[in-house]
Design a protein around this motif. Structure first.
Motif, short mmCIF file in Angstrom:
data_model
loop_
_atom_site.label_atom_id
_atom_site.label_comp_id
_atom_site.label_asym_id
_atom_site.label_seq_id
_atom_site.Cartn_x
_atom_site.Cartn_y
_atom_site.Cartn_z
N TYR A 1 0.86 -1.18 0.00
CA TYR A 1 0.00 0.00 0.00
C TYR A 1 0.90 1.23 0.00
O TYR A 1 1.73 1.39 0.90
CB TYR A 1 -0.90 -0.01 1.24
N VAL A 2 0.76 2.07 -1.01
CA VAL A 2 1.60 3.25 -1.16
C VAL A 2 0.75 4.50 -1.02
O VAL A 2 -0.28 4.63 -1.67
CB VAL A 2 2.29 3.26 -2.54
N THR A 3 1.18 5.40 -0.17
CA THR A 3 0.53 6.70 -0.01
C THR A 3 1.47 7.79 -0.47
O THR A 3 2.63 7.85 -0.03
CB THR A 3 0.14 6.94 1.46
N LEU A 4 1.01 8.66 -1.34
CA LEU A 4 1.82 9.74 -1.90
C LEU A 4 1.21 11.08 -1.53
O LEU A 4 -0.02 11.25 -1.59
CB LEU A 4 1.88 9.60 -3.42
N PHE B 1 9.31 5.23 4.72
CA PHE B 1 8.92 6.62 4.50
C PHE B 1 9.97 7.26 3.59
O PHE B 1 11.17 7.03 3.77
CB PHE B 1 8.85 7.40 5.81
N PHE B 2 9.54 8.06 2.64
CA PHE B 2 10.50 8.61 1.69
C PHE B 2 10.14 10.02 1.26
O PHE B 2 8.99 10.46 1.38
CB PHE B 2 10.65 7.70 0.46
N GLU B 3 11.17 10.73 0.76
CA GLU B 3 11.04 12.10 0.26
C GLU B 3 11.57 12.12 -1.17
O GLU B 3 12.69 11.68 -1.42
CB GLU B 3 11.86 13.07 1.11
N ASN B 4 10.79 12.63 -2.09
CA ASN B 4 11.24 12.71 -3.47
C ASN B 4 12.45 13.62 -3.57
O ASN B 4 12.51 14.68 -2.94
CB ASN B 4 10.12 13.23 -4.36
N ARG B 5 13.44 13.22 -4.36
CA ARG B 5 14.62 14.04 -4.56
C ARG B 5 14.72 14.61 -5.97
O ARG B 5 15.57 15.43 -6.24
CB ARG B 5 15.88 13.21 -4.25
N VAL B 6 13.86 14.15 -6.89
CA VAL B 6 13.82 14.70 -8.24
C VAL B 6 12.38 15.16 -8.47
O VAL B 6 11.50 14.38 -8.80
CB VAL B 6 14.25 13.66 -9.30
N HIS B 7 12.16 16.44 -8.27
CA HIS B 7 10.80 16.98 -8.25
C HIS B 7 10.34 17.43 -9.63
O HIS B 7 11.15 17.76 -10.50
CB HIS B 7 10.72 18.17 -7.29
N SER B 8 9.03 17.44 -9.79
CA SER B 8 8.39 18.04 -10.96
C SER B 8 7.33 19.01 -10.46
O SER B 8 6.92 18.97 -9.30
CB SER B 8 7.77 16.98 -11.87
N PHE C 1 4.67 14.47 -6.64
CA PHE C 1 4.53 14.27 -5.21
C PHE C 1 5.87 14.46 -4.52
O PHE C 1 6.93 14.25 -5.10
CB PHE C 1 3.94 12.89 -4.93
N THR C 2 5.81 14.84 -3.26
CA THR C 2 7.03 15.16 -2.51
C THR C 2 7.38 14.13 -1.46
O THR C 2 8.55 13.94 -1.13
CB THR C 2 6.88 16.53 -1.82
N HIS C 3 6.39 13.46 -0.88
CA HIS C 3 6.61 12.53 0.22
C HIS C 3 5.73 11.29 0.02
O HIS C 3 4.71 11.34 -0.68
CB HIS C 3 6.24 13.16 1.57
N GLY C 4 6.15 10.20 0.64
CA GLY C 4 5.36 8.98 0.51
C GLY C 4 5.67 7.96 1.59
O GLY C 4 6.65 8.07 2.32
N THR C 5 4.79 6.97 1.67
CA THR C 5 4.91 5.87 2.62
C THR C 5 4.54 4.58 1.92
O THR C 5 3.65 4.58 1.05
CB THR C 5 3.93 6.07 3.81
N TRP C 6 5.22 3.48 2.24
CA TRP C 6 4.75 2.17 1.80
C TRP C 6 4.59 1.26 3.00
O TRP C 6 5.33 1.35 3.98
CB TRP C 6 5.66 1.54 0.75
#
Length: 259
Positions: free
Chosen positions: A41-44, A80-87, A91-96
């Motif tokens: 389950y991924v939340t963005l 838990f993660f933070e995007n490092r290559v943005h558009s 999305f900027t953050h996420g959880t799996w």
């Protein structure tokens, strides 16, 4: 991955090139094939930059809920993660969250939805998207509260070409990742598809994580070596893709655990 309607998880997911957790070293005996199926389950979240600092408290609360579920076997792992290559629209953050049954995924989700954080101002101000994935291939070793990096590649498979792609993936990619695991370069890898379909049917997600950036380089070098020595392997993997359907994600993992 490009986190939009056509490939939402690719830029940030979770959720999809193929691995979850690269570590610097571990004994061979610690590597084991995880039970199938594995659901993710991924939340963005697309969090406004001015509120990025507020995400830390929410992830800490979620971690406190998830750690006992890993310990008692309900949950296989989480991150838990933070995007490092943005558009601009990404999305900027996420959880799996990963579990070996749908029921166990929802056992992990229900406390989160009952937590007051679910209506926190930072989340109310953020755009939001979820994915529910099922793994066609998943392998992992135990890791606890590690930082790292997440690499995901997503692509749409042409109708009638999924079996061809899966055969090529198992023949060429899986042995490379197994060797990387034995060498201590990666701790897990997986290939996902959507269980709850939100994109066109047939989209695949290769997911890979590493404890450090060197792990990303090791994985890239191993795959480049494969494709340079065997160009037919690369062709057999990409020819089933729908043209121009690929999207990528490169993110920093702030915490990941897997039993």
């Amino acid at each position: 991955m490009s986190l939009n309607a056509s490939g939402i998880v690719s830029r940030l997911a979770v959720a999809v090139f193929a691995a979850l957790v690269v570590i610097s070293a571990f004994p061979q005996s610690s590597v084991a094939q995880a039970p199938q199926p594995v659901f993710t389950y991924v939340t963005l979240w697309g969090v406004p930059r001015a509120q990025w600092s507020e995400i830390g408290k929410i992830t800490a609360d979620q971690k406190a809920m998830l750690d006992p579920m890993v310990a008692n076997g309900t949950v296989l792992g989480y991150g838990f993660f933070e995007n490092r290559v943005h558009s601009e629209d990404g999305f900027t953050h996420g959880t799996w969250i990963q579990a070996d049954s749908i029921a166990n995924v929802f056992k992990a989700l229900e406390p989160a939805y009952a937590n007051p954080d679910v209506t926190a101002p930072v989340l109310a101000a953020s755009k939001h998207h979820d994915l529910f994935l099922i793994a066609n291939s998943h392998r992992a070793t135990a890791i606890s509260d590690s930082t790292g990096y997440l690499r995901v590649i997503s692509a749409q498979i042409q109708p009638g070409k999924l079996a061809e792609f899966m055969n090529a993936y198992r023949q060429f990619v899986v042995p490379v990742y197994d060797k990387l695991m034995m060498d201590g370069a990666i701790a897990s890898y997986e290939l996902d598809m959507e269980y709850n379909i939100e994109n066109a049917p047939g989209r695949v997600f290769f997911a890979a994580t590493s404890r450090d950036a060197e792990g990303l380089d090791q994985t890239r070098a191993a795959l480049n070596d494969l494709f340079e020595k065997n160009p037919a392997a690369l062709q057999s993997l990409v020819s089933p893709f729908v043209p121009d359907s690929r999207s990528d994600t490169l993110a920093r993992i702030t915490s990941m655990t897997h039993r």
